[in-house]
Design a protein around this motif. Sequence first.
Motif, PDB file in Angstrom:
ATOM      1  N   ALA A  38      24.909  38.082 -14.625  1.00 24.22           N
ATOM      2  CA  ALA A  38      25.031  36.762 -13.993  1.00 24.22           C
ATOM      3  C   ALA A  38      24.172  35.740 -14.726  1.00 24.22           C
ATOM      4  N   ASP A  39      22.960  36.155 -15.124  1.00 28.93           N
ATOM      5  CA  ASP A  39      22.069  35.241 -15.856  1.00 28.93           C
ATOM      6  C   ASP A  39      22.673  34.782 -17.175  1.00 28.93           C
ATOM      7  N   THR A  40      23.243  35.709 -17.926  1.00 24.60           N
ATOM      8  CA  THR A  40      23.802  35.340 -19.228  1.00 24.60           C
ATOM      9  C   THR A  40      24.990  34.391 -19.068  1.00 24.60           C
ATOM     10  N   THR A  41      25.789  34.622 -18.041  1.00 26.04           N
ATOM     11  CA  THR A  41      26.913  33.717 -17.773  1.00 26.04           C
ATOM     12  C   THR A  41      26.406  32.331 -17.378  1.00 26.04           C
ATOM     13  N   ASP A  42      25.449  32.305 -16.451  1.00 28.01           N
ATOM     14  CA  ASP A  42      24.911  31.030 -15.979  1.00 28.01           C
ATOM     15  C   ASP A  42      24.185  30.278 -17.096  1.00 28.01           C
ATOM     16  N   LEU A  43      23.478  31.011 -17.952  1.00 33.00           N
ATOM     17  CA  LEU A  43      22.754  30.378 -19.054  1.00 33.00           C
ATOM     18  C   LEU A  43      23.705  29.711 -20.035  1.00 33.00           C
ATOM     19  N   ASN A  44      24.762  30.404 -20.397  1.00 30.45           N
ATOM     20  CA  ASN A  44      25.733  29.812 -21.322  1.00 30.45           C
ATOM     21  C   ASN A  44      26.334  28.537 -20.743  1.00 30.45           C
ATOM     22  N   PHE A  45      26.594  28.536 -19.446  1.00 32.05           N
ATOM     23  CA  PHE A  45      27.144  27.360 -18.773  1.00 32.05           C
ATOM     24  C   PHE A  45      26.134  26.220 -18.799  1.00 32.05           C
ATOM     25  N   SER A  46      24.882  26.525 -18.415  1.00 27.56           N
ATOM     26  CA  SER A  46      23.844  25.499 -18.361  1.00 27.56           C
ATOM     27  C   SER A  46      23.561  24.913 -19.741  1.00 27.56           C
ATOM     28  N   ILE A  47      23.411  25.782 -20.730  1.00 29.29           N
ATOM     29  CA  ILE A  47      23.098  25.319 -22.086  1.00 29.29           C
ATOM     30  C   ILE A  47      24.191  24.403 -22.623  1.00 29.29           C
ATOM     31  N   HIS A  48      25.443  24.774 -22.379  1.00 30.53           N
ATOM     32  CA  HIS A  48      26.571  23.961 -22.850  1.00 30.53           C
ATOM     33  C   HIS A  48      26.486  22.536 -22.310  1.00 30.53           C
ATOM     34  N   TYR A  49      26.272  22.404 -20.994  1.00 28.78           N
ATOM     35  CA  TYR A  49      26.270  21.071 -20.395  1.00 28.78           C
ATOM     36  C   TYR A  49      24.967  20.328 -20.663  1.00 28.78           C
ATOM     37  N   GLN A  50      23.869  21.039 -20.735  1.00 31.72           N
ATOM     38  CA  GLN A  50      22.619  20.368 -21.083  1.00 31.72           C
ATOM     39  C   GLN A  50      22.701  19.773 -22.493  1.00 31.72           C
ATOM     40  N   GLN A  51      23.320  20.499 -23.421  1.00 27.74           N
ATOM     41  CA  GLN A  51      23.487  19.964 -24.773  1.00 27.74           C
ATOM     42  C   GLN A  51      24.428  18.771 -24.775  1.00 27.74           C
ATOM     43  N   LEU A  52      25.457  18.825 -23.947  1.00 23.70           N
ATOM     44  CA  LEU A  52      26.378  17.693 -23.828  1.00 23.70           C
ATOM     45  C   LEU A  52      25.647  16.460 -23.316  1.00 23.70           C
ATOM     46  N   TRP A  53      24.816  16.651 -22.287  1.00 21.27           N
ATOM     47  CA  TRP A  53      24.066  15.519 -21.735  1.00 21.27           C
ATOM     48  C   TRP A  53      23.051  14.994 -22.759  1.00 21.27           C
ATOM     49  N   SER A  54      22.434  15.892 -23.514  1.00 24.82           N
ATOM     50  CA  SER A  54      21.494  15.471 -24.548  1.00 24.82           C
ATOM     51  C   SER A  54      22.188  14.611 -25.589  1.00 24.82           C
ATOM     52  N   ASN A  55      23.391  14.991 -25.976  1.00 23.31           N
ATOM     53  CA  ASN A  55      24.169  14.195 -26.934  1.00 23.31           C
ATOM     54  C   ASN A  55      24.494  12.818 -26.360  1.00 23.31           C
ATOM     55  N   HIS A  56      24.808  12.775 -25.063  1.00 26.46           N
ATOM     56  CA  HIS A  56      25.077  11.485 -24.422  1.00 26.46           C
ATOM     57  C   HIS A  56      23.826  10.608 -24.445  1.00 26.46           C
ATOM     58  N   LEU A  57      22.659  11.202 -24.189  1.00 29.52           N
ATOM     59  CA  LEU A  57      21.422  10.422 -24.221  1.00 29.52           C
ATOM     60  C   LEU A  57      21.172   9.858 -25.616  1.00 29.52           C
ATOM     61  N   ASP A  58      21.484  10.646 -26.635  1.00 28.39           N
ATOM     62  CA  ASP A  58      21.375  10.152 -28.017  1.00 28.39           C
ATOM     63  C   ASP A  58      22.210   8.889 -28.198  1.00 28.39           C
ATOM     64  N   SER A  59      23.436   8.946 -27.702  1.00 30.79           N
ATOM     65  CA  SER A  59      24.347   7.806 -27.854  1.00 30.79           C
ATOM     66  C   SER A  59      23.864   6.607 -27.047  1.00 30.79           C
ATOM     67  N   ALA A  60      23.294   6.871 -25.871  1.00 30.71           N
ATOM     68  CA  ALA A  60      22.772   5.771 -25.050  1.00 30.71           C
ATOM     69  C   ALA A  60      21.630   5.063 -25.767  1.00 30.71           C
ATOM     70  N   LEU A  61      20.776   5.824 -26.427  1.00 27.98           N
ATOM     71  CA  LEU A  61      19.632   5.247 -27.128  1.00 27.98           C
ATOM     72  C   LEU A  61      20.036   4.436 -28.356  1.00 27.98           C
ATOM     73  N   LEU A  62      21.249   4.676 -28.854  1.00 31.88           N
ATOM     74  CA  LEU A  62      21.732   3.927 -30.007  1.00 31.88           C
ATOM     75  C   LEU A  62      22.178   2.517 -29.630  1.00 31.88           C
ATOM     76  N   VAL A  63      22.343   2.269 -28.328  1.00 34.20           N
ATOM     77  CA  VAL A  63      22.743   0.932 -27.876  1.00 34.20           C
ATOM     78  C   VAL A  63      21.523   0.014 -27.915  1.00 34.20           C
ATOM     79  N   PRO A  64      21.549  -1.059 -28.713  1.00 28.76           N
ATOM     80  CA  PRO A  64      20.377  -1.942 -28.837  1.00 28.76           C
ATOM     81  C   PRO A  64      20.025  -2.611 -27.505  1.00 28.76           C
ATOM     82  N   VAL A  65      18.749  -2.632 -27.187  1.00 30.24           N
ATOM     83  CA  VAL A  65      18.301  -3.237 -25.931  1.00 30.24           C
ATOM     84  C   VAL A  65      18.679  -4.715 -25.864  1.00 30.24           C
TER      85      VAL A  65
END
Length: 224
Positions: A38-65
């Motif tokens: 169960a842990d390995t399944t849940d970890l793969n799921f969490s890591i996938h979406y956490q990386q997706l959100w991290s990529n989104h944050l990268d893109s958000a930071l590229l928007v000039p204030v």
Amino acid sequence: MLFLAVFCGFLAENFRESLVNKEKAHHYIQNMIADLKADTTDLNFSIHYQQLWSNHLDSALLVPVDRLNNINTQDTFYYHFLPYYSWVQPFIQNDNTITQLKSGGFNFIRNENVVDSINLVYNYFRGVQFATDYNNICYWDIVRKAQEFMDMPAPSKTIEENIPKHILQNKKIFFKYDIQAIHQLYSMIENAKGSLEVTIYEEKLYLEKAERLLSFLQKKYNHN
């Protein structure tokens, strides 16, 4: 004869106790294997979406204030910021069996190599938990800061409600354009992204250790 009868009874009782202990050990190992799967399944799921959100944050930071007073630019920032703001997939360890083992269950597992291997993996989880706890602090700091000047929804609990289906058009997200507050938010996002990356790194290491332990226990106890 009496001595022989008592001695035989003693041997029989020891044999019965040994069988009971082996059965309990087998039960704990089977539950441990189930938890690790169960842990390995849940970890793969969490890591996938956490990386997706991290990529989104990268893109958000590229928007000039200095361009966030433009509605269309706000929409772009909102599209990349909303997923993290709305929902972060945490990993929650399946810890029922390890809790039982630490409460006395280890006494039934005679193989010291098995006990050491289990403890090694589950003790490592402390680092994952520390990273996750800090990531949660970053998350709530960002939620509170964003709500000071942005028209944001309440954070939701389901992934389907939090992934924007398209970039919003002509929607005013900032109800006040506060440069200082926006810069503070950007700094918080930078910090949160770093925290998220550390969490992902720790989870990947824990995943590798959990997979190795799972394989070891399956081979050791002939379990698929």
